[in-house]
Design a protein around this motif. Structure first.
Motif, PDB file in Angstrom:
ATOM      1  N   GLU A  38      -5.901   3.660  10.505  1.00  0.00           N
ATOM      2  CA  GLU A  38      -5.881   4.923  10.311  1.00  0.00           C
ATOM      3  C   GLU A  38      -5.384   5.271   9.429  1.00  0.00           C
ATOM      4  OE1 GLU A  38      -7.252   7.254  13.269  1.00  0.00           O
ATOM      5  OE2 GLU A  38      -7.032   4.715  14.501  1.00  0.00           O
ATOM      6  N   ARG A  39      -4.252   4.363   8.029  1.00  0.00           N
ATOM      7  CA  ARG A  39      -3.991   5.205   6.920  1.00  0.00           C
ATOM      8  C   ARG A  39      -5.391   5.256   6.040  1.00  0.00           C
ATOM      9  NH1 ARG A  39       1.404   4.975   5.909  1.00  0.00           N
ATOM     10  NH2 ARG A  39       1.198   5.185   4.145  1.00  0.00           N
ATOM     11  N   ALA A  40      -5.991   3.725   5.909  1.00  0.00           N
ATOM     12  CA  ALA A  40      -7.230   3.923   5.595  1.00  0.00           C
ATOM     13  C   ALA A  40      -7.738   5.125   5.697  1.00  0.00           C
ATOM     14  CB  ALA A  40      -7.797   2.654   5.678  1.00  0.00           C
ATOM     15  N   LYS A  73      -3.734  -5.177   5.776  1.00  0.00           N
ATOM     16  CA  LYS A  73      -3.271  -4.870   6.698  1.00  0.00           C
ATOM     17  C   LYS A  73      -3.430  -4.240   7.778  1.00  0.00           C
ATOM     18  CE  LYS A  73       1.306  -3.961   4.354  1.00  0.00           C
ATOM     19  NZ  LYS A  73       1.688  -3.525   4.694  1.00  0.00           N
ATOM     20  N   GLY A  74      -4.328  -4.465   7.729  1.00  0.00           N
ATOM     21  CA  GLY A  74      -5.310  -4.001   9.788  1.00  0.00           C
ATOM     22  C   GLY A  74      -4.850  -2.442   9.442  1.00  0.00           C
ATOM     23  N   GLY A  94     -12.340  -3.820   6.795  1.00  0.00           N
ATOM     24  CA  GLY A  94     -11.484  -3.464   7.514  1.00  0.00           C
ATOM     25  C   GLY A  94     -11.449  -3.893   9.420  1.00  0.00           C
ATOM     26  N   PHE A  95     -12.223  -2.858   9.427  1.00  0.00           N
ATOM     27  CA  PHE A  95     -12.593  -3.282  10.599  1.00  0.00           C
ATOM     28  C   PHE A  95     -13.552  -4.651  11.391  1.00  0.00           C
ATOM     29  CE2 PHE A  95     -14.211   1.583   9.887  1.00  0.00           C
ATOM     30  CZ  PHE A  95     -12.762   1.972  11.175  1.00  0.00           C
ATOM     31  N   GLY A 124       0.835  -0.737   0.206  1.00  0.00           N
ATOM     32  CA  GLY A 124       0.181   0.047  -0.233  1.00  0.00           C
ATOM     33  C   GLY A 124       0.699   1.557  -0.149  1.00  0.00           C
ATOM     34  N   ASP A 125       1.504   1.445   0.183  1.00  0.00           N
ATOM     35  CA  ASP A 125       3.039   2.826   0.594  1.00  0.00           C
ATOM     36  C   ASP A 125       3.288   2.744  -0.411  1.00  0.00           C
ATOM     37  OD1 ASP A 125       2.164   2.701   3.527  1.00  0.00           O
ATOM     38  OD2 ASP A 125       3.984   1.297   3.986  1.00  0.00           O
TER      39      ASP A 125
END
Length: 851
Positions: A478-480, A474-475, A505-506, A442-443
């Motif tokens: 916060e980034r999402a 990837k859990g 994700g949640f 993702g990064d």
């Protein structure tokens, strides 16, 4: 009327060979309105058109031929008046290709004109396959079955035999999938009637026949492409082919081959290709391409390449499409080396590769993780007169993204612009972003997203959603959430896919309450959740032990304006099953079936297995029978699970009753089913019944598995029925060889303390003298030592040495000491001397052991 030599030839051939009557009839009907002298070419063309226009003009001559044939018994072998009647009586939709050729097979010996009245508007031989190339096609199929090694290049050398200067004939018209034709009312009505084929009546079939004659070739192709099941499309193809006053257009054959190329029905595709030969329909290279791809999907690489040999026999010259298909097939079969040799040969016969050819090879290099070779090929392509396109670069980029080689991805993008003058555009960035996101990078994907925006490209919500989904997997919630807020700030409103990814994700991190709040927030933001969104939430509830709440939420689906699908029901059903709420899960399956969704046999088996584990075999049986009656996919595994449940309860009468019921409903038991019952009988000591059941299993042609051998050996040795066991093993080994059968018998007898019977079987084990036999001998030696019989253990060791097998040294040292304690010093010395002779111990060590 005046006849020339060619005219008399046609009449003479007809009288000598009655199957030539078609030419004679066309000749007769044409001459009724024409006079003069004609060439054979004029007769062939003009007579055919006149015969199709005025088929009834030949009725008088047909009566003459019938009376003539009755007065000539020598020709009875060429005429069978009942053949046409038999052909008309079998008019149903379940017509197969084998039945289609029944007239051909019989017609070669019995009749050449049996279907004259059946299809007066067409060429009998052409429509029913009366073709002299039948023997050639049969020989082709026989030759195809004699497969050799995959490594041979015989199929590649076929290219050398083609004529480079062969002129290509006119292309067959091709029909692409037209959306208008797919929506045509006639096409929809025929598809509806096909869906009702299980409840067909003569009226429905007559209606379908009537509609068939109104279809254009493009619409017939649309009907074939509209079928969800390719086998149904094939049955319709053959059924339509035998209808009166209808004949498939050549484009229909190509459409059928195209449909089959998307499946593993390679033999059916081959039969359609052979049918084209019999109907004298020109076979273009794309027809062979379809057959080749179908063989490739079936995993039959050898026969896929043999299609080139069929092309050679058919006289069809290879073109670039068939060569590219062959290279694609080789690459998919992990035979890149052979694909490269094929490339060299196709160039020798004058077929110039294009960018598609090289892109296939690039994909092959990447599949084998030879990315450097793929990039080297890209660099060589301009010198070969075929510069790479963006697909060439995208293929390598996708594999570089998978391996997280980001620097090389950037270098390849620069190379696109510098070497090939291909400007990285929005599509390039979208591909890189999606590939990195797909592999949980993702990064890195977000870095390319920023770079694309800096260059002025507008990344839409699809690209953002891919990155958000990567973070959620990837859990990194916060980034999402930050990225979703950024989407709002840039005016890129998230859609239902983005929200569903965050909800998922949640649920993965166990924050189901926040997932519920986000689902409610979707309505406030003007985004309505769909079935997938709710299914993700219900899955999260079930994973966290709240299956009852998930069930209640699904019952409120109508109030929430969403409709559960089969996956939704399956998620909740498995959640209830894991929590032990089996009756609720069964009720949910019943509701699922009422809504038109059917569970798979695997899902049914999991629920049945859970019921049996709780000792509810009767409830499991009732549930399985109910599913069977409602049309669910109940298979042999489900029956075996219930039988195993009855066997665990020692209810063998119920197990045998269910075993008999399987034959009544055409669900034949397999080897696992029989093994389950045999094990239960052996456990209860009913060895004779178990032996009879084994014989019954072998009589039905079922092959024993390794588990079957272990089960039978264990039960028979447990009850000391060694002689009966050996008789059964001889019969079983004749059906399926088991290398370790007698090893298992000896080891099992040792475990039960029956050492004398084990020693008697030692000769059968030592015939092969393998490493497995060494372990078996060691087990027998240890068993003798444990029982206090070192001399018997010594005999086993001697027999091993005689078969050139070396026993374990430490075990023999222990045996030697036991022999010395019992006064068997000579045997102990001889045993150690055997090791000295074979160089396993030195003489000094032997003397030390003796002292």
């Amino acid at each position: 009327m005046f006849f020339n030599v060619n005219s008399r030839t046609i009449i003479g051939e007809t009288l000598v060979r009655p199957y030539k009557i078609r030419d004679f009839l066309m000749f007769h009907t044409y001459l009724r309105g024409k006079k003069g002298v004609f060439t054979r070419k004029e007769l062939t063309c003009n007579c055919t058109s006149h015969f199709y226009a005025y088929p009834l003009d030949c009725s008088g001559l047909t009566a003459f031929f019938s009376s003539w044939s009755s007065r000539n018994p020598n020709h009875t072998s060429h005429c069978n008046p009942n053949l046409g009647a038999q052909h008309l009586e079998s008019d149903d939709f379940d017509y197969t290709e084998r039945e289609c050729f029944r007239v051909e097979e019989v017609g070669c010996k019995e009749s050449r004109v049996s279907n004259l009245y059946d299809r007066p508007t067409g060429d009998c031989r052409k429509n029913y396959g009366f073709c002299d190339s039948t023997e050639v096609d049969d020989s082709e199929e026989e030759e195809e079955e004699e497969e050799g090694e995959d490594g041979s290049d015989d199929d590649l050398r076929v290219l050398n035999s083609f004529n480079k200067n062969r002129q290509q004939s006119e292309d067959i018209r091709r029909v692409e999938a037209d959306e208008y034709e797919l929506r045509h009312p006639l096409v929809k009505e025929i598809c509806r009637l096909i869906d009702l084929r299980s409840t067909w009546t003569p009226k429905l079939e007559g209606e379908l026949k009537h509609l068939l004659r109104s279809l254009k070739p493009q619409q017939v192709c649309a009907v074939l492409r509209s079928q969800a099941d390719e086998r149904v499309a094939l049955k319709f193809f053959y059924w339509a082919d035998r209808q009166w006053r209808y004949r498939h257009d050549p484009i229909v054959y190509y459409a059928m081959l195209e449909v089959l190329s998307k499946t593993k029905l390679c033999q059916d595709a081959k039969r359609v290709l052979r049918l084209m030969t019999r109907r004298r329909i020109e076979r273009r290279p794309e027809a062979f391409c379809y057959v080749m791809v179908s063989y490739s999907r079936a995993g039959n690489l050898r026969n896929a390449l043999r299609v080139l040999a069929l092309m050679q026999k058919a006289g069809v010259a290879p073109d670039l499409s068939i060569c590219n298909t062959a290279i694609y097939v080789l690459v998919k079969g992990n035979r890149l080396d052979k694909a490269l040799r094929f490339l060299d040969r196709m160039q020798l016969v004058g077929v110039t590769p294009n960018v598609v050819t090289y892109n296939c090879l690039i994909k092959g290099y990447c599949d084998l993780h030879r990315l450097e070779d793929a990039m080297e090929l890209i660099a060589e392509m301009p010198y070969k007169g075929c510069p790479p396109d963006k697909v060439s670069y995208y293929t390598v980029m996708s594999f570089l993204c998978k391996e997280k080689r980001i620097k090389e991805v950037r270098g390849l993008m620069e190379k696109m612009l510098k070497d090939s003058n291909l400007l990285p555009d929005q599509v390039t960035y979208n591909i890189v972003i999606h590939m990195l996101s797909k592999h949980s990078h993702g990064d890195e994907a977000l870095g390319f997203l920023r770079e694309a925006e800096e260059r002025g490209f507008c990344i839409d919500k699809v690209g953002y959603s891919a990155v958000v989904h990567s973070f959620c997997q990837k859990g990194m919630m916060e980034r999402a959430k930050e990225l979703v807020n950024e989407m709002f700030s840039k005016g890129c409103i998230p859609d239902v896919v983005t929200y569903t990814a965050v909800v998922d994700g949640f649920c993965h991190v166990g924050k189901v309450d926040q997932a519920k709040k986000l689902l409610q927030q979707m309505y406030k933001n003007g985004c309505k959740p769909n079935t997938v969104s709710y299914t993700v939430l219900l899955n999260g509830l079930c994973q966290n032990g709240n299956s009852s709440e998930a069930g209640e939420m699904m019952k409120m689906s109508e109030a929430e304006w969403w409709t559960p699908n089969a996956i939704t029901y399956s998620v909740v059903m498995h959640g209830l099953r894991r929590e032990g709420k089996l009756f609720e899960a069964c009720d949910l399956v019943r509701e699922m079936v009422r809504k038109g969704f059917y569970p798979t046999s695997v899902e049914i088996n999991l629920l049945i297995q859970s019921l049996c584990q709780e000792g509810r075999a009767n409830d499991a049986k009732k549930f399985m029978v109910e599913c069977l009656n409602r049309g669910c996919a109940v298979n042999v595994v489900n029956f075996t699970t219930v039988i195993h449940g009855f066997c665990q309860k020692d209810d063998l009468d119920a197990a045998f009753s269910l075993l008999d019921d399987m034959y009544l409903i055409n669900k034949h038991p397999d080897t696992v089913t029989y093994t389950t019952v045999i094990s239960a009988l052996g456990k209860k000591g009913r060895i004779d019944e178990a032996a009879e059941l084994i014989k019954k299993m072998l009589h039905r042609g079922l092959v024993p598995t390794p588990i079957t051998y272990r089960t039978i050996i264990h039960r028979f040795c447990q009850h000391g029925r060694v002689e009966d066991l050996l008789k059964l093993l001889e019969k079983m080994l004749s059906k399926q060889d088991c290398r370790t059968a007698y090893n298992q018998v000896i080891e099992k007898l040792c475990s039960f303390g029956n050492l004398d019977e084990a020693y008697k079987l030692l000769g059968r084990v030592l015939r092969t003298a393998s490493r497995i036999d060494v372990n078996t001998c060691h087990i027998l030696m240890k068993s003798y030592l444990k029982k206090g019989f070192p001399l018997s253990s010594y005999k086993v060791a001697c027999r091993m040495f005689n078969r050139n097998l070396i026993p374990d040294l430490k075990l023999c040292e222990k045996l030697s000491k036991r022999l010395m304690l019992e006064g068997k010093a000579d045997e102990a010395d001889k045993l150690m001397l055997r090791f000295v002779e074979r160089g396993r111990i030195s003489p000094q060590c032997q003397q030390g052991m003796q002292s």
